[in-house]
Design a protein around this motif. Structure first.
Motif, PDB file in Angstrom:
ATOM      1  N   ASN A 876       0.824  -1.220   0.000  1.00  0.00           N
ATOM      2  CA  ASN A 876       0.000   0.000   0.000  1.00  0.00           C
ATOM      3  C   ASN A 876       0.853   1.263   0.000  1.00  0.00           C
ATOM      4  O   ASN A 876       0.519   2.282  -0.657  1.00  0.00           O
ATOM      5  N   SER A 877       1.933   1.222   0.750  1.00  0.00           N
ATOM      6  CA  SER A 877       2.764   2.418   0.852  1.00  0.00           C
ATOM      7  C   SER A 877       3.466   2.716  -0.473  1.00  0.00           C
ATOM      8  O   SER A 877       3.526   3.872  -0.925  1.00  0.00           O
ATOM      9  N   ILE A 878       4.056   1.718  -1.117  1.00  0.00           N
ATOM     10  CA  ILE A 878       4.787   1.952  -2.366  1.00  0.00           C
ATOM     11  C   ILE A 878       3.833   2.328  -3.499  1.00  0.00           C
ATOM     12  O   ILE A 878       4.150   3.143  -4.377  1.00  0.00           O
ATOM     13  N   ALA A 879       2.650   1.741  -3.461  1.00  0.00           N
ATOM     14  CA  ALA A 879       1.689   2.059  -4.534  1.00  0.00           C
ATOM     15  C   ALA A 879       1.047   3.431  -4.347  1.00  0.00           C
ATOM     16  O   ALA A 879       0.452   3.972  -5.289  1.00  0.00           O
ATOM     17  N   ALA A 880       1.176   4.009  -3.139  1.00  0.00           N
ATOM     18  CA  ALA A 880       0.540   5.301  -2.884  1.00  0.00           C
ATOM     19  C   ALA A 880       1.272   6.416  -3.632  1.00  0.00           C
ATOM     20  O   ALA A 880       2.510   6.392  -3.753  1.00  0.00           O
ATOM     21  N   ALA A 933       7.787  -8.893  -0.663  1.00  0.00           N
ATOM     22  CA  ALA A 933       6.692  -7.933  -0.786  1.00  0.00           C
ATOM     23  C   ALA A 933       7.182  -6.641  -1.433  1.00  0.00           C
ATOM     24  O   ALA A 933       6.488  -6.034  -2.270  1.00  0.00           O
ATOM     25  N   SER A 934       8.379  -6.199  -1.070  1.00  0.00           N
ATOM     26  CA  SER A 934       8.938  -4.979  -1.676  1.00  0.00           C
ATOM     27  C   SER A 934       9.179  -5.189  -3.164  1.00  0.00           C
ATOM     28  O   SER A 934       8.901  -4.297  -3.999  1.00  0.00           O
ATOM     29  N   TYR A 935       9.704  -6.328  -3.500  1.00  0.00           N
ATOM     30  CA  TYR A 935       9.968  -6.618  -4.906  1.00  0.00           C
ATOM     31  C   TYR A 935       8.676  -6.587  -5.713  1.00  0.00           C
ATOM     32  O   TYR A 935       8.614  -5.983  -6.806  1.00  0.00           O
ATOM     33  N   GLU A 936       7.640  -7.226  -5.172  1.00  0.00           N
ATOM     34  CA  GLU A 936       6.371  -7.242  -5.903  1.00  0.00           C
ATOM     35  C   GLU A 936       5.781  -5.833  -5.993  1.00  0.00           C
ATOM     36  O   GLU A 936       5.199  -5.453  -7.022  1.00  0.00           O
ATOM     37  N   ALA A 937       5.916  -5.064  -4.955  1.00  0.00           N
ATOM     38  CA  ALA A 937       5.362  -3.696  -4.967  1.00  0.00           C
ATOM     39  C   ALA A 937       6.112  -2.805  -5.947  1.00  0.00           C
ATOM     40  O   ALA A 937       5.506  -1.995  -6.684  1.00  0.00           O
ATOM     41  N   PHE A 938       7.449  -2.882  -5.961  1.00  0.00           N
ATOM     42  CA  PHE A 938       8.218  -2.071  -6.895  1.00  0.00           C
ATOM     43  C   PHE A 938       7.950  -2.461  -8.348  1.00  0.00           C
ATOM     44  O   PHE A 938       7.996  -1.616  -9.248  1.00  0.00           O
ATOM     45  N   LYS A 939       7.661  -3.746  -8.563  1.00  0.00           N
ATOM     46  CA  LYS A 939       7.384  -4.170  -9.947  1.00  0.00           C
ATOM     47  C   LYS A 939       6.070  -3.618 -10.449  1.00  0.00           C
ATOM     48  O   LYS A 939       5.865  -3.511 -11.660  1.00  0.00           O
ATOM     49  N   ARG A 940       5.174  -3.308  -9.542  1.00  0.00           N
ATOM     50  CA  ARG A 940       3.868  -2.828  -9.977  1.00  0.00           C
ATOM     51  C   ARG A 940       3.955  -1.393 -10.566  1.00  0.00           C
ATOM     52  O   ARG A 940       3.075  -0.988 -11.317  1.00  0.00           O
ATOM     53  N   ARG A 941       4.936  -0.608 -10.196  1.00  0.00           N
ATOM     54  CA  ARG A 941       5.089   0.733 -10.757  1.00  0.00           C
ATOM     55  C   ARG A 941       5.765   0.626 -12.126  1.00  0.00           C
ATOM     56  O   ARG A 941       6.713  -0.131 -12.292  1.00  0.00           O
ATOM     57  N   GLN A 942       5.281   1.399 -13.070  1.00  0.00           N
ATOM     58  CA  GLN A 942       5.742   1.298 -14.444  1.00  0.00           C
ATOM     59  C   GLN A 942       7.049   2.055 -14.693  1.00  0.00           C
ATOM     60  O   GLN A 942       7.865   1.629 -15.526  1.00  0.00           O
TER      61      GLN A 942
END
Length: 1036
Positions: A876-880, A933-942
């Motif tokens: 949630n934090s990285i995607a914000a 979890a960090s890896y998956e979150a960072f991958k979600r940003r383009q």
């Protein structure tokens, strides 16, 4: 010639024509003139006056003998002759013909009389069948003519005699009749004459009355009818004697009173002197009877035998005197006669006393066989009694009699003892089975009673006192049957040892042979007696085997009639009280109240102990395996003792039966223990009290208690299976054989099952929340798995943990599982393999797999909530949108990084204070999950700008450096993957500018590390890795 011999024998009344001595009966003269006159003390003959009618007396007593007449037993001659000519005229002597036929007519008078015509027992048929058995018809007809002529000749002689004396006969008959009628009718009223008397009759009557009895009253005086009746020849007047009998008796009494003392004093003096002299001469003979009686009363058996020998010597001496006189035809002197008489009386009295004493000894011998061996002072009394009987001489063999009586007694005692043993055990089992099932609190105390893993001794706290009492009573009663010293089996072994000594002849060496060696024949047992004794012993062994095997193999009995209505002993057979031989069983019977009968069998509840008659209801495996090992040791020792006998060694069938006994009892004991072991394994979860172990603070008491419980069961089970303590007897290796594969597999399977159930219970304890509410509501009403805290309690023991916290329970359980996996289970498997010589290769692998699965399950149950929470925060934090910094150069890590690190700090604190060795593995795993979890979150940003790229780099590096002590290979690889993902989403210009910014980022990162050193100092602390989780998979 034969006729002449017969005539001479009959004339002289002798038995043979060549007599060797003068017949004794010829010395007895019928004339009193030849009789020896009695003499006075001076030696002068005494002449007694004779009656004037002595001649008449002689004439009255004289009876002319018939030549050749026989004499009766009383010496009176009869009219039957000793021999006669053949009445048919064919032979001069009938006896001679019968003698030729081989008939004992000279010895048998009755048989001879049946062939003599002058006898009333003459048998014509027998006479013709024996005397004339070969006669022809013609000779018989001639004999008939001879017999007819003889009869006619004798009839003519009698006819002439009667004719010549007929008038005399008539006058004598009339005179006798008149005298008899007058004497008979004396005193009766005369009847009126019916017919006139003839003149001759009147003269005759008058003449007779004129010469009547001088005692009749004088003429002219009419006697009274009563006086006449007294002299009448009637039964009522004793045939005329009643009148004078009473006066004569009175005169005799008066004369005796007056003249008796004067006339009898001198005779009595002489008699007393003679008696005194005889008593002094034969004093030993007179005293031996009383001496024998005194010896019997005092039970002085030595003096008794000596007196009996002396009495027999006197009797033999008197018998020798009599035999010598008979053989030499010498008359006995008065002294010898007196000696024989008093000796005979003495011997009769001695024989009577000895006969009664022998009867008492036989009775005592039959009582001694029932004496308990606790009376050491009377254990050899039977030998003394046997010696006495052999000394005195008996017809029956006292040795074999005692042996057979003892065998019968032992057989009865074994039957009754085993039946009473089973009945008393069943009564106690029913009483115990009707009690309430033990509560979990009680079960917990029993299972925790094993103090340490090395404990092998039994403690009473392992079970309820009532159950312990049942086990102790069963073991004691079984010992009363099977103990060799002091038990019924010991009596049997001692009996056979005694019997074998008699069979071999060793015991008879010290036994007497009796007077004149008459008891020597009793020293050797017959072949039949030896075979019968061996058969008795085999029966006794079979009774033991069948009774004990039935107790262990059969289900509980239903019939208690032996206690409710025991068979009374017969009055002819003395019985030893059962309490004297089997005291535990006797004590149980003495406590039995006839007014309070034992309870009936309770309905089946499906409990495992209901099918075992020897198992204490509600007992656990700890007390059961201990007491059954003791009982089985008794059975093994008893079987080994019996197998050591030569009789059993020579009989393979008996040996096989004893082997089957041990194997069958062992199998039933193992079945019962495994059933209780399985139930206790389900209760092993109560071993957990959530209290830290003293030696290792990261563990609870559960692992050590489980090790102690399992170790005690395995150690004691090894004693049951191998019975090593019963192998010290010769030949026991053929009886106590190693356990079968089936039995070992049963124990093996139960051991593995117990481990599975214990592990399952540990998981249940960890996952199930158990609280103690202030109001009393709880999932654990007995307070077994969590410490009890009352409302007034404010202090908690330093060893207790907060068991209401599931995380704490899970962490401690994980730590306990690690101890089980690394130490406890391998140690138990090694103990099992060493005790039972069985390799648990497959089972060990399976157990390790189960431990790993359970460990993973609990591990996931603890880390999953935290991992999911941290992953959610990161995602949630990285995607914000606000995650991207607003400045060109970020100066601090993102807030989520601090939130994640604070969450890990909480985890670190909880784990390190609960189970420190789990800290590193848990944080490593969480770091891996955070990195993923960090890896998956960072991958979600383009796409990442330079500022975003710098923020991401700062977040990743700050977290990685702060948790550097818990970085695993997987976490490092994931961090590398994060940088690759960031690099893929960044343009070249940003990359080039990032290289220029790296020194500044390092400075910022250092400043952040220094600023948070105190907040995250826990992550810098070095932990010992000696107890860390080795081999844990990096992914769950």
């Amino acid at each position: 010639m034969a006729e002449a011999e017969r005539t001479l024998l009959n004339h002289y009344n002798i038995t043979t024509l060549w007599p060797s001595e003068w017949p004794a009966e010829k010395d007895k003269s019928e004339s009193s003139d030849d009789e020896e006159l009695p003499r006075t003390a001076a030696g002068n003959a005494i002449r007694r006056s004779k009656s004037r009618y002595s001649v008449l007396e002689r004439g009255a007593g004289y009876r002319s003998s018939v030549p050749g007449a026989q004499k009766s037993k009383e010496g009176v001659e009869t009219l039957v002759q000793k021999d006669e000519p053949d009445p048919l005229g064919s032979a001069p002597s009938v006896v001679q013909i019968l003698r030729q036929r081989g008939l004992p007519v000279e010895d048998d008078m009755k048989l001879r009389n049946r062939f003599l015509l002058s006898s009333t027992t003459f048998s014509p048929a027998l006479f013709l069948s024996q005397v004339h058995n070969e006669a022809s018809t013609e000779s018989l007809l001639q004999g008939l003519d001879f017999l007819s002529r003889s009869i006619e000749k004798k009839s003519a002689s009698l006819k002439i005699l009667v004719e010549s004396n007929f008038e005399r006969f008539v006058r004598a008959k009339a005179t006798i009749d008149n005298v008899y009628n007058e004497m008979r009718n004396q005193g009766l009223e005369p009847e009126s004459p019916r017919r006139p008397h003839s003149r001759h009759a009147s003269k005759s009557s008058g003449h007779f009355r004129g010469s009547s009895n001088p005692l009749s009253p004088p003429l002219g005086v009419k006697p009274s009818p009563s006086d006449k009746k007294k002299n009448a020849l009637l039964k009522e007047s004793e045939y005329g004697v009643a009148g004078i009998k009473s006066p004569l008796l009175d005169v005799a009494v008066k004369a005796e009173e007056i003249w008796g003392p004067a006339l009898g004093g001198r005779d009595r003096e002489e008699t007393l002197k003679a008696i005194l002299a005889a008593v002094e001469k034969h004093r030993p003979i007179f005293e031996i009877g009383s001496a024998l009686q005194t010896s019997i009363k005092r039970k002085d058996y030595t003096s008794l035998v000596e007196n009996y020998r002396q009495a027999k010597a006197f009797a033999n001496e008197a018998r020798g005197i009599a035999d010598y006189a008979v053989q030499n035809r010498v008359a006995l002197s008065e002294v010898q006669t007196h000696q024989i008489i008093i000796t005979a009386r003495m011997w009769s009295d001695v024989e009577e006393q000895v006969r009664e004493f022998k009867g008492w000894v036989w009775g005592r011998l039959s009582t001694v066989v029932q004496q308990p061996k606790t009376e050491a002072n009377k254990s050899d009394e039977y030998m003394e009694l046997i010696k006495i009987l052999l000394e005195l001489g008996v017809e029956d063999n006292p040795i074999s009699s005692w042996l057979f009586l003892r065998a019968d007694h032992l057989k009865r005692m074994i039957n009754e003892g085993i039946e009473l043993f089973r009945a008393t055990i069943e009564v106690r089992r029913r009483e115990l089975g009707r009690t309430d099932k033990p509560s979990m609190k009680m079960i917990t105390g029993h299972l925790r009673a094993v103090g340490n893993p090395s404990q092998t001794e039994y403690v009473p706290e392992m079970d309820n006192p009532e159950i312990i009492a049942f086990w102790e009573h069963t073991w004691t009663c079984l010992g009363a049957l099977l103990n060799t010293p002091g038990g019924l089996l010991g009596d049997v072994m001692e009996f056979w040892e005694t019997a074998q000594s008699f069979i071999d002849g060793r015991a008879q060496r010290l036994l007497p042979v009796g007077i004149d060696g008459q008891s020597r024949r009793h020293h050797r047992l017959s072949v039949q007696g030896q075979e019968l004794l061996q058969s008795y012993m085999k029966d006794l062994v079979g009774l033991f085997r069948d009774g004990i095997f039935s107790f262990f193999a059969d289900p509980p009995i239903d019939d208690l009639s032996l206690i409710l209505s025991p068979i009374p002993p017969t009055p002819d057979t003395p019985r030893t009280p059962l309490s004297a031989t089997l005291s535990p069983i006797g004590d149980a019977l003495s406590k039995f109240d006839a007014n309070n009968p034992p309870p009936p069998a309770s309905p089946l509840r499906g409990e495992s102990w209901e099918k075992f008659a020897f198992w204490a209801p509600w007992s656990n495996s700890l007390s059961g395996v201990y007491h059954l090992s003791k009982m089985l040791l008794l059975v093994g020792n008893a079987a080994s003792e019996l197998a050591s006998l030569t009789l059993v060694k020579s009989d393979s069938q008996l040996g096989d039966q004893l082997k089957t006994l041990v194997g069958g009892v062992r199998e039933r004991c193992v079945q019962a223990v495994c059933a209780a072991w399985n139930i206790d394994a389900e209760h092993c979860r109560v071993l957990e009290d959530w209290t830290r172990a003293a030696e290792r603070r990261d563990l609870t008491n559960m692992p050590s208690r489980f090790l102690a419980f399992e170790g005690y069961i395995l150690g004691t089970m090894q004693k049951i299976l191998y019975l090593s303590e019963a192998m010290n007897k010769s030949g026991s290796d053929n009886i106590v054989v190693p356990p079968s594969t089936k039995l070992l597999q049963m124990v093996r399977s139960q051991f593995v099952t117990t481990l599975y159930k214990v592990l399952s219970g540990m998981v249940e304890n960890a996952e199930k929340l158990r609280r103690v509410d202030d109001g009393g509501g709880t999932d654990d009403p007995d307070g077994l798995t969590i410490p009890l805290h009352s409302s007034g309690t404010t202090a908690i023991s330093s060893d207790a943990v907060d068991a209401s916290n599931k995380n704490v329970r899970v962490l401690l359980t994980l730590s306990n599982l690690q101890a089980l996996k690394n130490d406890i289970v391998p140690q138990l498997i090694s103990q099992f393999e060493n005790n039972f010589t069985v390799k648990l290769t497959d089972e060990s692998k399976t157990i390790r797999d189960v431990l790993r699965q359970i460990d993973d399950r609990l591990f996931q149950s603890y880390v999953r909530p935290m991992a999911e929470k941290l992953s959610t925060i990161i995602a949630n934090s990285i995607a914000a949108p606000e995650w991207v910094p607003q400045t060109a150069r970020p100066t601090d890590a993102s807030p989520y990084v601090y939130e994640v690190l604070l969450g890990l700090v909480i985890v670190h604190t909880e784990v390190s204070t609960t189970a420190a060795p789990l800290t590193s593995p848990l944080l490593k795993f969480l770091l891996e999950r955070v990195s993923s979890a960090s890896y998956e979150a960072f991958k979600r940003r383009q796409k990442y700008s330079l500022a975003a790229l710098m923020q991401a780099t700062l977040d990743v590096e700050f977290m990685a450096q702060t948790l550097g002590n818990y970085t695993s290979e997987k976490a490092s690889k994931t961090q590398s993957d994060i940088y690759l993902a960031l690099d893929e989403r960044t343009d070249n210009d940003a990359r080039m500018r990032l290289q220029n910014e790296l020194p500044e980022l390092r400075a910022i990162l250092k400043r952040l590390r220094d600023g948070t050193r105190g907040e995250f100092a826990c992550f810098k602390r070095q932990r010992s890795t000696a107890s860390t989780r080795e081999g844990r998979p990096t992914s769950r």
